[in-house]
Structure formats: structure tokens, C-alpha cells
Design a protein around this motif. Structure first.
Motif, PDB file in Angstrom:
ATOM      1  N   LEU A 254      13.085  54.381  24.646  1.00  0.00           N
ATOM      2  CA  LEU A 254      13.996  55.185  25.795  1.00  0.00           C
ATOM      3  C   LEU A 254      13.345  55.866  26.568  1.00  0.00           C
ATOM      4  CD1 LEU A 254      16.912  55.707  26.432  1.00  0.00           C
ATOM      5  CD2 LEU A 254      16.792  57.708  24.957  1.00  0.00           C
ATOM      6  N   SER A 255      13.507  55.286  27.936  1.00  0.00           N
ATOM      7  CA  SER A 255      12.723  56.191  29.083  1.00  0.00           C
ATOM      8  C   SER A 255      13.480  57.802  29.316  1.00  0.00           C
ATOM      9  CB  SER A 255      12.900  55.480  30.371  1.00  0.00           C
ATOM     10  OG  SER A 255      12.660  56.208  31.333  1.00  0.00           O
ATOM     11  N   THR A 256      12.836  58.780  29.320  1.00  0.00           N
ATOM     12  CA  THR A 256      13.493  59.837  29.590  1.00  0.00           C
ATOM     13  C   THR A 256      14.332  59.913  30.741  1.00  0.00           C
ATOM     14  OG1 THR A 256      11.473  60.761  30.592  1.00  0.00           O
ATOM     15  CG2 THR A 256      11.577  61.086  28.452  1.00  0.00           C
ATOM     16  N   THR A 257      14.203  58.799  31.761  1.00  0.00           N
ATOM     17  CA  THR A 257      15.372  59.159  32.856  1.00  0.00           C
ATOM     18  C   THR A 257      16.351  58.549  32.634  1.00  0.00           C
ATOM     19  OG1 THR A 257      14.120  56.806  33.826  1.00  0.00           O
ATOM     20  CG2 THR A 257      13.015  58.615  34.621  1.00  0.00           C
ATOM     21  N   SER A 258      16.462  57.667  31.440  1.00  0.00           N
ATOM     22  CA  SER A 258      17.873  56.968  31.105  1.00  0.00           C
ATOM     23  C   SER A 258      18.859  58.250  30.573  1.00  0.00           C
ATOM     24  CB  SER A 258      17.525  56.109  29.884  1.00  0.00           C
ATOM     25  OG  SER A 258      16.773  55.010  30.500  1.00  0.00           O
ATOM     26  N   VAL A 259      18.569  59.258  30.529  1.00  0.00           N
ATOM     27  CA  VAL A 259      19.406  60.360  29.982  1.00  0.00           C
ATOM     28  C   VAL A 259      19.928  61.003  31.316  1.00  0.00           C
ATOM     29  CG1 VAL A 259      18.495  60.254  27.747  1.00  0.00           C
ATOM     30  CG2 VAL A 259      18.033  62.114  29.215  1.00  0.00           C
ATOM     31  N   TYR A 260      19.227  61.126  32.362  1.00  0.00           N
ATOM     32  CA  TYR A 260      19.825  61.777  33.508  1.00  0.00           C
ATOM     33  C   TYR A 260      21.153  61.883  33.918  1.00  0.00           C
ATOM     34  CZ  TYR A 260      19.814  63.625  38.230  1.00  0.00           C
ATOM     35  OH  TYR A 260      19.951  64.421  39.331  1.00  0.00           O
ATOM     36  N   PRO A 261      21.806  62.907  34.005  1.00  0.00           N
ATOM     37  CA  PRO A 261      21.051  64.255  34.253  1.00  0.00           C
ATOM     38  C   PRO A 261      20.855  65.205  33.318  1.00  0.00           C
ATOM     39  CG  PRO A 261      23.418  64.440  34.633  1.00  0.00           C
ATOM     40  CD  PRO A 261      23.313  62.946  34.388  1.00  0.00           C
ATOM     41  N   ASP A 262      20.747  64.711  31.899  1.00  0.00           N
ATOM     42  CA  ASP A 262      20.205  65.295  30.953  1.00  0.00           C
ATOM     43  C   ASP A 262      18.718  65.683  31.012  1.00  0.00           C
ATOM     44  OD1 ASP A 262      22.862  65.636  29.910  1.00  0.00           O
ATOM     45  OD2 ASP A 262      22.371  64.595  28.239  1.00  0.00           O
ATOM     46  N   THR A 263      18.221  66.575  30.391  1.00  0.00           N
ATOM     47  CA  THR A 263      16.907  66.901  30.371  1.00  0.00           C
ATOM     48  C   THR A 263      15.955  65.792  29.749  1.00  0.00           C
ATOM     49  OG1 THR A 263      16.803  68.398  28.557  1.00  0.00           O
ATOM     50  CG2 THR A 263      17.381  69.113  30.894  1.00  0.00           C
ATOM     51  N   THR A 264      14.542  66.162  30.067  1.00  0.00           N
ATOM     52  CA  THR A 264      13.595  65.186  29.180  1.00  0.00           C
ATOM     53  C   THR A 264      13.654  65.416  27.716  1.00  0.00           C
ATOM     54  OG1 THR A 264      11.900  65.232  30.946  1.00  0.00           O
ATOM     55  CG2 THR A 264      11.126  65.162  28.771  1.00  0.00           C
ATOM     56  N   ALA A 265      14.044  66.840  27.313  1.00  0.00           N
ATOM     57  CA  ALA A 265      13.938  67.279  25.871  1.00  0.00           C
ATOM     58  C   ALA A 265      15.184  66.586  25.409  1.00  0.00           C
ATOM     59  CB  ALA A 265      14.111  68.735  25.856  1.00  0.00           C
ATOM     60  N   SER A 266      16.269  66.336  25.926  1.00  0.00           N
ATOM     61  CA  SER A 266      17.369  65.724  25.202  1.00  0.00           C
ATOM     62  C   SER A 266      17.264  64.027  25.219  1.00  0.00           C
ATOM     63  CB  SER A 266      18.940  65.899  26.340  1.00  0.00           C
ATOM     64  OG  SER A 266      18.617  64.949  27.440  1.00  0.00           O
ATOM     65  N   ALA A 267      16.283  63.515  25.759  1.00  0.00           N
ATOM     66  CA  ALA A 267      15.981  62.318  25.652  1.00  0.00           C
ATOM     67  C   ALA A 267      15.320  62.019  24.119  1.00  0.00           C
ATOM     68  CB  ALA A 267      14.854  61.655  26.629  1.00  0.00           C
ATOM     69  N   PHE A 268      14.585  62.957  23.475  1.00  0.00           N
ATOM     70  CA  PHE A 268      14.135  62.944  22.042  1.00  0.00           C
ATOM     71  C   PHE A 268      15.209  63.214  21.486  1.00  0.00           C
ATOM     72  CE2 PHE A 268      10.527  64.037  24.821  1.00  0.00           C
ATOM     73  CZ  PHE A 268       9.427  63.351  23.991  1.00  0.00           C
ATOM     74  N   ASP A 269      16.171  63.824  21.526  1.00  0.00           N
ATOM     75  CA  ASP A 269      17.214  64.020  20.625  1.00  0.00           C
ATOM     76  C   ASP A 269      18.084  62.698  20.714  1.00  0.00           C
ATOM     77  OD1 ASP A 269      19.298  64.914  19.033  1.00  0.00           O
ATOM     78  OD2 ASP A 269      20.147  66.630  20.436  1.00  0.00           O
ATOM     79  N   TYR A 270      18.255  61.961  21.845  1.00  0.00           N
ATOM     80  CA  TYR A 270      19.117  60.725  21.939  1.00  0.00           C
ATOM     81  C   TYR A 270      18.445  59.449  21.042  1.00  0.00           C
ATOM     82  CZ  TYR A 270      22.580  62.412  25.116  1.00  0.00           C
ATOM     83  OH  TYR A 270      23.512  63.105  25.880  1.00  0.00           O
ATOM     84  N   ALA A 271      17.039  59.710  21.380  1.00  0.00           N
ATOM     85  CA  ALA A 271      16.155  58.558  20.656  1.00  0.00           C
ATOM     86  C   ALA A 271      16.028  58.695  19.114  1.00  0.00           C
ATOM     87  CB  ALA A 271      14.569  58.583  21.265  1.00  0.00           C
TER      88      ALA A 271
END
Length: 268
Positions: A8-25
Motif C-alpha cells: 500500500l502506497s502511503t499516498t493512497s490514503v490521502y488526505p489521511d496521514t502517512t501514519a494512517s497508511a500503516f494502520d490501514y495496511a
């Protein structure tokens, strides 16, 4: 055959943050994340990223160097220093691929030595630098060649390439053709989609003209062992739950099409 890692690219959760990408992943079961350096302050802090990776149990498998227009000041203004720092960050995080865009045309010295410099980094840095396909900038007045030595890496002497399906669409190319042309040089994939817009759509796979699911099946058929990174916009999501549903649906689609491609070759 080994399965490609689905990231999962951290840009795919924008406008959520980089940190939230780890949560989604972690919640959805991605194999890891691709860190886009420079999109927010956390993405520039490798200690913070390491802590997020440990907290969520999600590895950083690839890193996108800060070579976009919007990240020109991230990690300084010297482009080669950016790439050296990207390599060091990747090694600290345990990532094995650094994605890099070609230089802009106005970066003349950087552009003139780019092909040779990338080959040197691939030989000496300890990580793989994979150059991404871009596109001509189109306006009502015509096209602008914005990249040097060129937006299309096909005919240039790079060892490793990143295929971005949205960029192929913006360039009015067919991603399946690039998979064929690049062969073993195809090291990394940004799975997304587009409709030929000059805006670079980054649609979800299957929403555009790039036959995205056929690309995934073809990768499996070829025994592709690189990363497949979901790098698409989810800004339509009104809540975190809606974003998770969009990302989870695509993750399921990637897995299903990898299986279908493998079965077509009798490897299931």
C-alpha cells in the motif's frame, strides 16, 4: 512460484496521514507499505517511520524518493543527495527498492548524468533504483517535454523500471505493451488506472483504460517477483470505513487476479 508482495502506497490514503497508511495496511492485510518521502513531516523522519512499522507490524518494502514537484525541498535541494539519502533510508527500513522519477528538463546537470548515475547507484548503493515511466505534459496549446533525458524509459539504458499505469494512460500508452517491451527490466509496479487525462488520474484499478486486472494476470503468468503497489486516489471516501472498504476491495482483486494468472499457466 513466489507471490509478488502487495504493498500500500502511503499516498493512497490521502488526505489521511502517512501514519494512517500503516494502520490501514495492518487492518486489511497488505504485505507492507511503500513510503512516499516528503508528503508530510512524518514521512521525512525515518526514526518515526521505523516506530510505526514496529507498532503495526507492517514492513516498509519500498521507498519513493522525493523527486516530485511537490517534494523538491524534501531532504535538501541536491538531487543526488536526495537519492543517496533515499538509499540509506531504504536500507535502515529494510526496503529493497527505491522508486525515482526522471529529472525535470530544467535540472540540466542532473539530467545529463542521470542514466549513468542511476546505473552507478544500482551497482554501489545496496538497493535497487527503479526509474518510473512518466508522460508529456499536455496543455490546450500542445505538449511539453518536461523530463530529461525523457519521460519514457523504454529506450534508455536503465537496469530496473517502475511501471505506473496512470502515467501510461496519461502518455496514451498501453501498460500491457510496456510489460512486454520491458521484460525482465520491469522490477516494480504502481497499480492504478487512468482515462487518458492530462491530469494523471490515479484511479482505482479497473476504473480506466489500462486493463489493470489483465496486467496483474499477465504479471502472474510471467512469474513476476517484484512488488505490486496500490498507488491510487481514495479521496472519494468520506470516512475511514469507506476508505478501508475501497482499499480492501482492491486488495482482494489483486489476489484474485494473481491466482487467475497463475492458474492460466498451470502454477496454482
Amino acid at each position: 512460484m513466489p507471490d509478488p508482495a502487495i504493498l500500500l502506497s502511503t499516498t493512497s490514503v490521502y488526505p489521511d496521514t502517512t501514519a494512517s497508511a500503516f494502520d490501514y495496511a495492518a487492518e486489511l492485510g497488505f504485505d507492507g507499505v511503500e513510503l512516499m518521502v516528503g508528503v508530510d513531516q512524518v514521512s521525512l523522519d525515518i526514526e518515526a517511520i521505523m516506530a510505526l512499522s514496529d507498532r503495526y507490524g507492517v514492513p516498509v518494502r519500498s521507498l519513493h524518493a522525493p523527486t516530485l514537484l511537490i517534494t523538491q525541498r524534501a531532504w535538501g535541494s541536491d538531487p543526488w543527495e536526495k537519492l543517496r539519502r533515499s538509499a540509506e533510508a531504504a536500507k535502515r527500513l529494510g526496503a529493497d527498492v527505491v522508486v525515482v522519477h526522471p529529472p525535470f528538463r530544467w535540472q540540466r546537470s542532473y539530467g545529463n548524468g542521470f542514466v549513468r548515475g542511476i546505473r552507478d547507484l544500482n551497482r554501489t548503493s545496496g538497493v535497487t533504483f527503479a526509474v518510473e515511466n512518466m508522460y508529456p505534459w499536455r496543455t490546450p496549446a500542445g505538449s511539453l517535454a518536461a523530463y530529461s533525458p525523457g519521460w519514457d524509459p523504454t529506450g534508455l539504458d536503465y537496469d530496473h523500471l517502475t511501471l505506473d499505469l496512470s502515467h501510461a494512460s496519461t502518455a496514451q500508452l498501453r501498460s500491457l505493451d510496456l510489460v512486454e517491451l520491458w521484460g525482465d527490466r520491469l522490477t516494480h509496479v504502481h497499480l492504478t488506472d487512468g482515462k487518458g487525462s492530462f491530469k494523471d488520474d490515479h484511479l482505482l484499478p479497473g476504473e480506466g483504460d489500462q486493463e489493470a486486472w489483465a496486467v496483474v494476470r499477465e504479471l502472474a503468468r510471467r512469474g513476476y517477483e517484484g512488488h505490486i503497489v496500490l498507488e491510487a486516489s481514495t479521496t472519494r471516501a468520506r470516512t475511514g470505513g469507506e476508505r478501508a472498504a475501497l482499499l480492501g476491495e482492491v486488495l482482494d482483486g489483486i489476489r484474485e487476479n494473481l491466482i487467475a494468472g497463475s492458474q492460466a499457466l498451470g502454477r496454482s
